[in-house]
Design an enzyme around this catalytic site. Structure first.
Site, mmCIF file in Angstrom:
data_model
loop_
_atom_site.group_PDB
_atom_site.id
_atom_site.type_symbol
_atom_site.label_atom_id
_atom_site.label_comp_id
_atom_site.label_asym_id
_atom_site.label_seq_id
_atom_site.Cartn_x
_atom_site.Cartn_y
_atom_site.Cartn_z
ATOM 1 N N GLU A 268 -7.183 -12.221 6.264
ATOM 2 C CA GLU A 268 -6.031 -11.564 6.870
ATOM 3 C C GLU A 268 -6.303 -11.829 8.433
ATOM 4 O O GLU A 268 -5.723 -12.654 9.237
ATOM 5 C CB GLU A 268 -5.792 -10.305 6.569
ATOM 6 C CG GLU A 268 -4.690 -9.397 7.267
ATOM 7 C CD GLU A 268 -4.898 -7.786 7.145
ATOM 8 O OE1 GLU A 268 -5.593 -7.154 6.591
ATOM 9 O OE2 GLU A 268 -3.766 -7.132 7.545
ATOM 10 N N ASP B 30 3.238 -5.159 2.629
ATOM 11 C CA ASP B 30 2.056 -4.674 3.054
ATOM 12 C C ASP B 30 2.427 -3.003 3.260
ATOM 13 O O ASP B 30 1.906 -2.191 2.389
ATOM 14 C CB ASP B 30 1.609 -5.263 4.335
ATOM 15 C CG ASP B 30 -0.060 -5.252 4.277
ATOM 16 O OD1 ASP B 30 -0.767 -4.763 3.603
ATOM 17 O OD2 ASP B 30 -0.458 -5.801 5.451
ATOM 18 N N HIS C 102 -7.952 -8.372 -0.609
ATOM 19 C CA HIS C 102 -7.554 -8.891 0.719
ATOM 20 C C HIS C 102 -8.700 -9.877 1.441
ATOM 21 O O HIS C 102 -9.887 -9.309 1.450
ATOM 22 C CB HIS C 102 -7.472 -7.847 1.923
ATOM 23 C CG HIS C 102 -6.149 -6.763 1.594
ATOM 24 N ND1 HIS C 102 -5.926 -6.228 0.276
ATOM 25 C CD2 HIS C 102 -5.221 -6.520 2.585
ATOM 26 C CE1 HIS C 102 -4.956 -5.405 0.521
ATOM 27 N NE2 HIS C 102 -4.303 -5.652 1.967
ATOM 28 N N HIS D 270 0.907 -1.289 0.101
ATOM 29 C CA HIS D 270 -0.041 -0.064 -0.016
ATOM 30 C C HIS D 270 0.956 1.201 0.076
ATOM 31 O O HIS D 270 1.440 1.430 0.894
ATOM 32 C CB HIS D 270 -0.978 -0.155 1.254
ATOM 33 C CG HIS D 270 -1.798 -1.277 1.254
ATOM 34 N ND1 HIS D 270 -3.039 -1.274 0.963
ATOM 35 C CD2 HIS D 270 -1.404 -2.410 1.722
ATOM 36 C CE1 HIS D 270 -3.571 -2.387 1.121
ATOM 37 N NE2 HIS D 270 -2.597 -3.099 1.808
HETATM 38 N N1 ADE Z 1 -4.947 -1.191 4.057
HETATM 39 C C1 ADE Z 1 -3.418 -0.808 4.369
HETATM 40 N N2 ADE Z 1 -3.189 -1.932 4.825
HETATM 41 C C2 ADE Z 1 -3.980 -2.774 5.249
HETATM 42 C C3 ADE Z 1 -4.014 -4.270 5.821
HETATM 43 N N3 ADE Z 1 -3.009 -4.821 6.261
HETATM 44 N N4 ADE Z 1 -5.204 -4.737 5.759
HETATM 45 C C4 ADE Z 1 -6.365 -4.376 5.316
HETATM 46 N N5 ADE Z 1 -6.198 -2.998 4.600
HETATM 47 C C5 ADE Z 1 -5.186 -2.330 4.671
HETATM 48 ZN ZN ZN Z 2 -2.592 -5.001 2.474
#
Ligand code: ADE
Ligand code: ZN
Length: 336
Positions: free
Chosen positions: A197, A275, A194, A16
Site C-alpha cells: 500500500e 477500503d 495488506h 474495513h
Molecule cells: N486499516 C484500515 N484501513 C487501512 C488501510 N488503508 N491500510 C492499513 N490499515 C488499515
Molecule cells: Zn485496507
C-alpha cells in the site's frame, strides 16, 4: 454510466467495517454512550479528514472507533453500511474488522462479534447481501497479541472466512506474522494481507511467500518490481485495489496518476474496493465512477472487474453462481 455502474452487481473484497463510520453515526453513538468527541460538528470532522499519509488517517480511524462500545453499536455500524452498499449495487462484501483495536479499549471480543454477526445474519436474510468475515491483525502491535487473539476467537472460528493483516505498514514487514498465519491456515481459514500500500514491493512478495496469502490488499507498489509483476500475473493473484483510498492518503497524487490502468495492461487480476469509505470520499459507486472518469473505462471493463471480484469473494458456490448469473444478465441486456 452512473446508471450502469449502480446496477452492476459488485463484490467488495476490501472493506474495513470500522472505516464505514460516517460522522452522523459517530455523533449519534457518542451521545448514546456519553462520550465527548474532539469535534464540535460534522464540518470539523470533514476538515480533519485531510490526510497526508497512512499514519495520519490511522490516528483518526482508531480515535473514531472509541464510540463503538456495545454489541448494538457494532450492529448499527454494520447495518448502516450494508444498507448504503446495497443501494450502490453491492451484492457481496468481504469485511475486515479489527478486534485488537476494541479489546485494548476494554470492549470484549464477544461484544464485537455479537453485534457484527447479528448484522451479517440480518443482511443475508433481509438485504440479499452476502458477507465474508476477515479478522484482521494489527501489524504494528506485538505478534504475540495476534497469536493470542486467534486462540481467543476459538468460538468464532466457524464464522470467520479469513484472517488479514492491516494498520501501519512501513517498518512492519509481514513475515513477522508467519507463525500466526500458519496457525490460521491449519484452522482452515483463508489468508489475506495488506501489502504494497505504502510499503515496498518486497512486502508483497514476503506476504505471498511467508504468510501464504491468497489475496493481496492494495498491492499497488508491485509496479516498481517487474519480476513481482510477472509472478502476480502468472499466478493471477487477486489484488484488492482501492483507488480513492490511495489518493486520499497521498500515496497516489490524483486519480489520473493511479497505476490501475497499467496494472490491468500488465495482466494483473485487479478488483475495486473502497477500503474505508467514510474517510476516503465515498464507497463502491464513487470508486467506480472515479475510475470511469479518470481512465475512460467502458462497461466491458467494469463487467470484467466485477467478474474477477465475484469469482474471488468468500461466499458459498451457489451464491457465486447466482451473482455471476446476474452479471451475465446485465452484460446481455447492455449488449456486451
Ligand atoms: N486499516 C484500515 N484501513 C487501512 C488501510 N488503508 N491500510 C492499513 N490499515 C488499515
Ligand atoms: Zn485496507
Amino acid at each position: 454510466m452512473r446508471h450502469f455502474l449502480q446496477r452492476l452487481p459488485k463484490a467488495e473484497l476490501h472493506l474495513h467495517i470500522e472505516g464505514t463510520l460516517e460522522p452522523e453515526l459517530m455523533f449519534r453513538l457518542a451521545e448514546r454512550n456519553r462520550i465527548t468527541l474532539l469535534y464540535a460538528d460534522i464540518e470539523q470532522v470533514e476538515e480533519a479528514y485531510r490526510f497526508r499519509h497512512l499514519q495520519e488517517f490511522l490516528n483518526l480511524y482508531y480515535q473514531g472507533m472509541n464510540v463503538l462500545c456495545t454489541p448494538q453499536d457494532f450492529h448499527d455500524l454494520a447495518m448502516d453500511y450494508f444498507i448504503r452498499a446495497r443501494d450502490e449495487g453491492v451484492m457481496h462484501i468481504d469485511m475486515h474488522f479489527d478486534p485488537q483495536a476494541h479489546i485494548q479499549r476494554g470492549v470484549p471480543l464477544a461484544s464485537v462479534m455479537q453485534g457484527l454477526l447479528g448484522a451479517v445474519r440480518q443482511a443475508e436474510q433481509a438485504l440479499d447481501l452476502s458477507v465474508g468475515l476477515i479478522m484482521a491483525f494489527l501489524r504494528d502491535r506485538p505478534v504475540a497479541e495476534a497469536a493470542s487473539l486467534l486462540e481467543q476467537a476459538r468460538d468464532y472460528w466457524p464464522d470467520l472466512h479469513a484472517v488479514g493483516l492491516d494498520s501501519a505498514e512501513s517498518g512492519y514487514p509481514p513475515g513477522r506474522f508467519a507463525d500466526v498465519f500458519a496457525r490460521a491456515g491449519e484452522l482452515g481459514l483463508a489468508r489475506v494481507a495488506h501489502a504494497g500500500e505504502e510499503g515496498p514491493a518486497a512486502y508483497v512478495r514476503e506476504a505471498l511467500d511467508e504468510l501464504g496469502v491468497e489475496r493481496i490488499d492494495h498491492g499497488i507498489q508491485c509496479m516498481t518490481d517487474d519480476t513481482l509483476v510477472e509472478r502476480l500475473r502468472r499466478e493471477q493473484t487477486v489484488l484488492t485495489v482501492c483507488p480513492l483510498s490511495n489518493v486520499s492518503l497521498g500515496i497516489v497524487d490524483r486519480m489520473a496518476a493511479h497505476p490501475l490502468p497499467a496494472m490491468r495492461e500488465a495482466g494483473l487480476n485487479v478488483t475495486l474496493s473502497s477500503d474505508d469509505p467514510a474517510y476516503f470520499g465515498g464507497g463502491m459507486l464513487s470508486n467506480h465512477l472515479a475510475c470511469a472518469e479518470a481512465f475512460g473505462w467502458d462497461a466491458t471493463t467494469f463487467l470484467s472487474l466485477s467478474q474477477s471480484a465475484i469469482s474471488a469473494g468468500f461466499m458459498p458456490e451457489a451464491r457465486r453462481q447466482t451473482l455471476l448469473g446476474r452479471l451475465a444478465d446485465l452484460a446481455w441486456a447492455s449488449g456486451k
